[in-house]
Write an enzyme that holds these catalytic residues in place. Structure first.
Site, PDB file in Angstrom:
ATOM      1  N   GLY A   7       1.328 -58.619  73.883  1.00  0.00           N
ATOM      2  CA  GLY A   7       2.442 -59.027  73.016  1.00  0.00           C
ATOM      3  C   GLY A   7       3.591 -59.456  73.913  1.00  0.00           C
ATOM      4  O   GLY A   7       4.168 -58.622  74.612  1.00  0.00           O
ATOM      5  N   GLY A   9       6.295 -60.916  72.842  1.00  0.00           N
ATOM      6  CA  GLY A   9       7.469 -61.128  71.988  1.00  0.00           C
ATOM      7  C   GLY A   9       8.676 -60.404  72.570  1.00  0.00           C
ATOM      8  O   GLY A   9       8.753 -60.145  73.785  1.00  0.00           O
ATOM      9  N   VAL A  11       9.922 -57.240  72.331  1.00  0.00           N
ATOM     10  CA  VAL A  11       9.752 -55.926  72.968  1.00  0.00           C
ATOM     11  C   VAL A  11       8.854 -56.037  74.207  1.00  0.00           C
ATOM     12  O   VAL A  11       9.178 -55.507  75.275  1.00  0.00           O
ATOM     13  CB  VAL A  11       9.168 -54.892  71.977  1.00  0.00           C
ATOM     14  CG1 VAL A  11       8.878 -53.573  72.669  1.00  0.00           C
ATOM     15  CG2 VAL A  11      10.127 -54.680  70.809  1.00  0.00           C
ATOM     16  N   ASN A 120       4.340 -50.937  65.378  1.00  0.00           N
ATOM     17  CA  ASN A 120       4.630 -50.089  64.207  1.00  0.00           C
ATOM     18  C   ASN A 120       3.638 -50.288  63.077  1.00  0.00           C
ATOM     19  O   ASN A 120       3.017 -51.348  63.005  1.00  0.00           O
ATOM     20  CB  ASN A 120       6.043 -50.429  63.693  1.00  0.00           C
ATOM     21  CG  ASN A 120       7.098 -49.598  64.386  1.00  0.00           C
ATOM     22  OD1 ASN A 120       6.906 -48.419  64.640  1.00  0.00           O
ATOM     23  ND2 ASN A 120       8.228 -50.221  64.695  1.00  0.00           N
ATOM     24  N   HIS A 175       8.104 -41.412  63.845  1.00  0.00           N
ATOM     25  CA  HIS A 175       9.038 -42.472  64.236  1.00  0.00           C
ATOM     26  C   HIS A 175       9.367 -43.316  63.003  1.00  0.00           C
ATOM     27  O   HIS A 175       9.070 -44.493  62.911  1.00  0.00           O
ATOM     28  CB  HIS A 175       8.401 -43.332  65.338  1.00  0.00           C
ATOM     29  CG  HIS A 175       9.218 -44.521  65.723  1.00  0.00           C
ATOM     30  ND1 HIS A 175      10.496 -44.427  66.203  1.00  0.00           N
ATOM     31  CD2 HIS A 175       8.934 -45.859  65.701  1.00  0.00           C
ATOM     32  CE1 HIS A 175      10.961 -45.640  66.461  1.00  0.00           C
ATOM     33  NE2 HIS A 175      10.026 -46.523  66.157  1.00  0.00           N
TER      34      HIS A 175
HETATM   35  P1  NAI Z   1       7.690 -60.069  68.139  1.00  0.00           P
HETATM   36  O1  NAI Z   1       7.295 -60.778  66.887  1.00  0.00           O
HETATM   37  O2  NAI Z   1       8.844 -60.572  68.916  1.00  0.00           O
HETATM   38  O3  NAI Z   1       6.431 -60.025  69.133  1.00  0.00           O
HETATM   39  C1  NAI Z   1       5.172 -59.651  68.725  1.00  0.00           C
HETATM   40  C2  NAI Z   1       4.194 -60.510  69.509  1.00  0.00           C
HETATM   41  O4  NAI Z   1       2.874 -60.071  69.230  1.00  0.00           O
HETATM   42  C3  NAI Z   1       4.260 -61.995  69.137  1.00  0.00           C
HETATM   43  O5  NAI Z   1       4.567 -62.775  70.276  1.00  0.00           O
HETATM   44  C4  NAI Z   1       2.871 -62.287  68.601  1.00  0.00           C
HETATM   45  O6  NAI Z   1       2.405 -63.610  68.907  1.00  0.00           O
HETATM   46  C5  NAI Z   1       2.041 -61.227  69.299  1.00  0.00           C
HETATM   47  N1  NAI Z   1       0.758 -60.963  68.658  1.00  0.00           N
HETATM   48  C6  NAI Z   1       0.468 -60.878  67.339  1.00  0.00           C
HETATM   49  N2  NAI Z   1      -0.848 -60.633  67.177  1.00  0.00           N
HETATM   50  C7  NAI Z   1      -1.385 -60.544  68.414  1.00  0.00           C
HETATM   51  C8  NAI Z   1      -2.694 -60.297  68.895  1.00  0.00           C
HETATM   52  N3  NAI Z   1      -3.727 -60.093  68.062  1.00  0.00           N
HETATM   53  N4  NAI Z   1      -2.882 -60.276  70.224  1.00  0.00           N
HETATM   54  C9  NAI Z   1      -1.875 -60.490  71.086  1.00  0.00           C
HETATM   55  N5  NAI Z   1      -0.604 -60.737  70.685  1.00  0.00           N
HETATM   56  C10 NAI Z   1      -0.380 -60.765  69.359  1.00  0.00           C
HETATM   57  O7  NAI Z   1       7.897 -58.541  67.740  1.00  0.00           O
HETATM   58  P2  NAI Z   1       8.664 -57.418  68.600  1.00  0.00           P
HETATM   59  O8  NAI Z   1      10.064 -57.360  68.164  1.00  0.00           O
HETATM   60  O9  NAI Z   1       8.336 -57.602  70.011  1.00  0.00           O
HETATM   61  O10 NAI Z   1       7.957 -56.084  68.048  1.00  0.00           O
HETATM   62  C11 NAI Z   1       6.609 -55.811  68.373  1.00  0.00           C
HETATM   63  C12 NAI Z   1       6.111 -54.569  67.635  1.00  0.00           C
HETATM   64  O11 NAI Z   1       6.782 -53.425  68.154  1.00  0.00           O
HETATM   65  C13 NAI Z   1       6.398 -54.564  66.133  1.00  0.00           C
HETATM   66  O12 NAI Z   1       5.312 -53.969  65.436  1.00  0.00           O
HETATM   67  C14 NAI Z   1       7.628 -53.696  66.011  1.00  0.00           C
HETATM   68  O13 NAI Z   1       7.776 -53.132  64.731  1.00  0.00           O
HETATM   69  C15 NAI Z   1       7.332 -52.662  67.076  1.00  0.00           C
HETATM   70  N6  NAI Z   1       8.469 -51.911  67.556  1.00  0.00           N
HETATM   71  C16 NAI Z   1       8.252 -50.588  67.824  1.00  0.00           C
HETATM   72  C17 NAI Z   1       9.236 -49.800  68.342  1.00  0.00           C
HETATM   73  C18 NAI Z   1       8.940 -48.360  68.663  1.00  0.00           C
HETATM   74  O14 NAI Z   1       9.859 -47.619  69.012  1.00  0.00           O
HETATM   75  N7  NAI Z   1       7.705 -47.927  68.593  1.00  0.00           N
HETATM   76  C19 NAI Z   1      10.595 -50.333  68.562  1.00  0.00           C
HETATM   77  C20 NAI Z   1      10.718 -51.740  68.286  1.00  0.00           C
HETATM   78  C21 NAI Z   1       9.676 -52.494  67.797  1.00  0.00           C
END
Ligand code: NAI
Length: 308
Positions: A7, A9, A11, A120, A175
């Site tokens: 990923g 993105g 994070v 998440n 969480h």
């Molecule tokens: P984002 O949308 O910026 O990035 C997610 C990335 O995952 C995208 O670039 C997308 O193309 C990629 N992706 C989707 N399906 C995929 C696959 N099958 N294989 C490889 N890459 C794939 O989202 P962001 O903001 O980076 O968040 C990512 C995740 O982390 C979300 O589920 C978010 O809710 C979670 N999160 C968890 C936190 C925690 O404390 N555990 C804190 C903040 C976010």
């Protein structure tokens, strides 16, 4: 050391950036399903190497898992993030499919990797990673409480007008906005209980603000946060690759600890070269234990969705 971040993105890229800056790996792979995204971000980060003075070699990959082969640690951030008004739980269907598929692909090429799950709803995704892979429990770590504890310290620092770094404070449980438990009774400022300095009302406010910390940012930014989540992921990677055995709240498999079993939930654990190594029992009082049990019930009913 080789580290993969799945990923690229918000994070994932922030986590990778922190890993590179701290030189936690000699080789760092960023992988994403979106064509060109990981390659582009990897190149952009590599072009900071001479400016920031790091030697980590960062490469990007569009879904080619052969490039991740032999990774020691893998951080999974792939999946949908929250939009304003959404709960983390609403992401379950889509993200479960993604996380399961990513785990399978990763283990084909890195059978010995320690996996950190960030996607998440993280508690359920961690449980899924554990049950779907059958890996030893110590190699599956969910990152949520590390972030929530950092947010808790931030909230405390605002009221105490002090450095967050001088504070010790942990959030346990799930969480989620309603499942996390900021343990204010155990929070200290340079070893002195913070409750010595805060009114009941202030304490309630700090706990409430910590619990909606993520949602507050999602409302302000328009999507979920990335600086602190990315840094929290990298802090866990650091403790693993340097075998620091630092104490973090992480979502791990419980087998009777904290009165729960057949669930992954946030508890204080030491993190070292073997993944999570030791659960530290904070000896919750009856009120805290009741909150922990309630949190477990909520997470368990979310885990049940995986079975349907
Ligand atoms: P984002 O949308 O910026 O990035 C997610 C990335 O995952 C995208 O670039 C997308 O193309 C990629 N992706 C989707 N399906 C995929 C696959 N099958 N294989 C490889 N890459 C794939 O989202 P962001 O903001 O980076 O968040 C990512 C995740 O982390 C979300 O589920 C978010 O809710 C979670 N999160 C968890 C936190 C925690 O404390 N555990 C804190 C903040 C976010």
């Amino acid at each position: 050391m080789k580290v993969t971040v799945v990923g690229a993105g918000a994070v994932g890229a922030t986590c990778a950036d922190n890993i590179a800056r701290k030189e936690l790996a000699t080789e760092l792979v960023l992988l994403d399903i979106k064509e060109g995204l990981a390659e582009g971000k990897a190149q952009d980060m590599m072009q900071t190497a001479t400016l920031l003075g790091f030697d980590t070699r960062i490469t990007g990959s569009t879904n080619d898992y052969s490039k991740t082969a032999g990774s020691d640690v893998v951080v999974i951030t792939s999946g949908l993030p929250r939009k304003p008004g959404m709960t983390r739980e609403e992401l379950i269907g889509t993200n479960a499919g993604i996380v399961k598929n990513v785990c399978e692909n990763i283990l084909k090429h890195s059978p010995n990797a320690i996996i950190i799950v960030i996607s998440n709803p993280m508690d359920t995704m961690t449980y899924l990673a554990l049950t779907a892979t059958g890996l030893p429990k110590n190699r599956i770590i969910g990152m949520g409480g590390t972030l929530d504890s950092s947010r808790f310290k931030y909230q405390l620092s605002q009221h105490l007008n002090c450095s967050p770094s001088d504070l010790n404070a942990v959030v346990v449980g799930g969480h989620g906005d309603t499942t996390m438990i900021p343990l204010i009774r155990f929070a200290t400022w340079n070893s002195v209980p913070v409750t010595n300095f805060l009114s009941e009302e202030q304490q309630k406010q700090i706990v409430a603000d910590t619990m909606v910390g993520g949602a507050t940012l999602t409302k302000l930014i328009g999507t979920s946060a990335w600086y602190a989540p990315g840094a929290a992921g990298a802090a866990l990677v650091e403790s693993i690759v340097r075998d620091e055995k630092k104490l973090f709240t992480c979502c791990v498999s419980l087998e009777g600890e904290y009165g729960q079993k057949d669930i992954c939930l946030g508890v204080p654990v030491t993190i070292g070269r073997n993944g999570w190594e030791k659960i530290v029992d904070f000896k919750l009082n009856a009120e805290e234990q009741a909150l922990f049990n309630k949190s477990a019930d909520a997470v368990r009913s979310m885990n049940d969705v995986l079975k349907t």
